[in-house]
Design a protein around this motif. Structure first.
Motif, PDB file in Angstrom:
ATOM      1  N   MET A 168       0.835  -1.178  -0.212  1.00 45.57           N
ATOM      2  CA  MET A 168      -0.034  -0.061   0.108  1.00 45.57           C
ATOM      3  C   MET A 168       0.889   1.330  -0.085  1.00 45.57           C
ATOM      4  O   MET A 168       1.945   1.265   0.640  1.00 45.57           O
ATOM      5  N   PRO A 169       0.516   2.430  -0.703  1.00 47.17           N
ATOM      6  CA  PRO A 169       1.064   3.510  -0.809  1.00 47.17           C
ATOM      7  C   PRO A 169       1.220   3.996   0.812  1.00 47.17           C
ATOM      8  O   PRO A 169       0.483   3.762   1.763  1.00 47.17           O
ATOM      9  N   GLU A 170       2.434   4.608   0.984  1.00 44.21           N
ATOM     10  CA  GLU A 170       2.725   5.098   2.296  1.00 44.21           C
ATOM     11  C   GLU A 170       1.477   6.227   2.780  1.00 44.21           C
ATOM     12  O   GLU A 170       1.117   6.789   2.079  1.00 44.21           O
ATOM     13  N   ASN A 171       1.041   6.071   4.131  1.00 42.98           N
ATOM     14  CA  ASN A 171       0.383   7.017   4.719  1.00 42.98           C
ATOM     15  C   ASN A 171      -1.043   6.470   4.341  1.00 42.98           C
ATOM     16  O   ASN A 171      -1.888   7.415   4.777  1.00 42.98           O
ATOM     17  N   SER A 172      -1.408   5.626   3.452  1.00 41.63           N
ATOM     18  CA  SER A 172      -2.940   5.500   2.948  1.00 41.63           C
ATOM     19  C   SER A 172      -3.507   4.750   4.208  1.00 41.63           C
ATOM     20  O   SER A 172      -4.874   4.521   4.381  1.00 41.63           O
ATOM     21  N   ALA A 173      -2.929   4.021   5.020  1.00 41.84           N
ATOM     22  CA  ALA A 173      -3.476   3.361   6.056  1.00 41.84           C
ATOM     23  C   ALA A 173      -4.293   4.350   7.072  1.00 41.84           C
ATOM     24  O   ALA A 173      -5.087   3.967   7.788  1.00 41.84           O
ATOM     25  N   ALA A 174      -3.788   5.511   7.238  1.00 38.25           N
ATOM     26  CA  ALA A 174      -4.408   6.420   8.110  1.00 38.25           C
ATOM     27  C   ALA A 174      -5.809   6.578   7.763  1.00 38.25           C
ATOM     28  O   ALA A 174      -6.558   6.807   8.831  1.00 38.25           O
ATOM     29  N   GLY A 175      -6.194   6.334   6.886  1.00 41.55           N
ATOM     30  CA  GLY A 175      -7.695   6.618   6.254  1.00 41.55           C
ATOM     31  C   GLY A 175      -8.510   5.265   6.352  1.00 41.55           C
ATOM     32  O   GLY A 175      -9.644   5.574   6.188  1.00 41.55           O
ATOM     33  N   CYS A 176      -7.998   4.395   6.754  1.00 35.76           N
ATOM     34  CA  CYS A 176      -8.649   2.997   6.911  1.00 35.76           C
ATOM     35  C   CYS A 176      -9.261   3.003   8.208  1.00 35.76           C
ATOM     36  O   CYS A 176      -8.823   3.676   9.288  1.00 35.76           O
ATOM     37  N   PRO A 177     -10.322   2.343   8.318  1.00 32.39           N
ATOM     38  CA  PRO A 177     -11.188   1.912   9.620  1.00 32.39           C
ATOM     39  C   PRO A 177     -10.012   1.371  10.691  1.00 32.39           C
ATOM     40  O   PRO A 177      -9.498   0.547  10.146  1.00 32.39           O
ATOM     41  N   GLU A 178     -10.233   1.845  11.867  1.00 33.21           N
ATOM     42  CA  GLU A 178      -9.573   1.077  12.837  1.00 33.21           C
ATOM     43  C   GLU A 178      -9.402  -0.408  12.906  1.00 33.21           C
ATOM     44  O   GLU A 178      -8.235  -1.041  12.853  1.00 33.21           O
ATOM     45  N   VAL A 179     -10.603  -1.170  12.858  1.00 34.41           N
ATOM     46  CA  VAL A 179     -10.647  -2.242  12.996  1.00 34.41           C
ATOM     47  C   VAL A 179      -9.911  -3.101  11.809  1.00 34.41           C
ATOM     48  O   VAL A 179      -9.199  -3.930  11.635  1.00 34.41           O
ATOM     49  N   PHE A 180      -9.962  -2.464  10.640  1.00 27.27           N
ATOM     50  CA  PHE A 180      -9.189  -2.831   9.325  1.00 27.27           C
ATOM     51  C   PHE A 180      -7.784  -2.786   9.600  1.00 27.27           C
ATOM     52  O   PHE A 180      -7.091  -3.771   9.399  1.00 27.27           O
ATOM     53  N   ARG A 181      -7.284  -1.789  10.044  1.00 31.16           N
ATOM     54  CA  ARG A 181      -5.921  -1.516  10.394  1.00 31.16           C
ATOM     55  C   ARG A 181      -5.421  -2.399  11.349  1.00 31.16           C
ATOM     56  O   ARG A 181      -4.225  -3.318  11.467  1.00 31.16           O
ATOM     57  N   LYS A 182      -6.135  -2.714  12.343  1.00 30.05           N
ATOM     58  CA  LYS A 182      -5.587  -3.664  13.510  1.00 30.05           C
ATOM     59  C   LYS A 182      -5.739  -5.224  12.916  1.00 30.05           C
ATOM     60  O   LYS A 182      -4.939  -6.041  13.289  1.00 30.05           O
ATOM     61  N   VAL A 183      -6.717  -5.528  12.231  1.00 29.40           N
ATOM     62  CA  VAL A 183      -7.036  -6.912  11.791  1.00 29.40           C
ATOM     63  C   VAL A 183      -6.314  -7.259  10.477  1.00 29.40           C
ATOM     64  O   VAL A 183      -5.750  -8.398  10.379  1.00 29.40           O
ATOM     65  N   TRP A 184      -6.002  -6.559   9.522  1.00 30.76           N
ATOM     66  CA  TRP A 184      -5.358  -6.706   8.467  1.00 30.76           C
ATOM     67  C   TRP A 184      -4.050  -5.919   8.304  1.00 30.76           C
ATOM     68  O   TRP A 184      -3.211  -6.549   7.996  1.00 30.76           O
ATOM     69  N   LEU A 185      -3.982  -4.494   8.209  1.00 27.08           N
ATOM     70  CA  LEU A 185      -2.773  -4.014   7.865  1.00 27.08           C
ATOM     71  C   LEU A 185      -1.372  -3.976   8.731  1.00 27.08           C
ATOM     72  O   LEU A 185      -0.209  -4.395   8.362  1.00 27.08           O
TER      73      LEU A 185
END
Length: 119
Positions: free
Chosen positions: A1-18
């Motif tokens: 993923m492009p850098e900093n794109s995770a910031a816009g993802c829902p928290e659950v998605f970041r914790k479970v996937w990213l």
């Protein structure tokens, strides 16, 4: 993923996937055979379970498939391409996406949301 794109993802998605994906990527960068170790197999199984949990709300499988399709169409990889050429092309595309010169076509994004394919 492009850098900093995770910031816009829902928290659950970041914790479970990213976050777990980043740990796996780091481990594989240190040791390409890590996925075959007991810890690697355990982590890969956990990611498969996470993907299933995220499939319905986020369409992860569809988005991964569409992303690969877009990359293959965009970069036009061929079997005879050298690893150096592939890496150069991927890094250039990454730079172009991060700078805003290139964007994933809306048709791909819409297809991922709708569950359709792109013709």
């Amino acid at each position: 993923m492009p850098e900093n794109s995770a910031a816009g993802c829902p928290e659950v998605f970041r914790k479970v996937w990213l976050e777990p994906s980043e740990k796996i990527k780091t481990a594989l960068n240190k040791n390409e055979e890590w996925a075959e170790t007991p810890e690697g197999k355990k982590q890969m199984e956990a990611m498969e379970k996470a993907m299933k949990c995220l499939e319905e709300p986020y369409g992860v499988t569809q988005m991964v498939r569409l992303s690969r399709e877009w990359l293959n169409n965009r970069l036009g990889f061929r079997k005879e391409d050298s690893p150096e050429k592939v890496l150069k092309d991927v890094l250039q595309l990454k730079s172009d996406v991060e700078s805003g010169k290139v964007a994933v076509p809306v048709e791909y994004l819409r297809a991922g949301v709708d569950g359709n394919t792109v013709d």
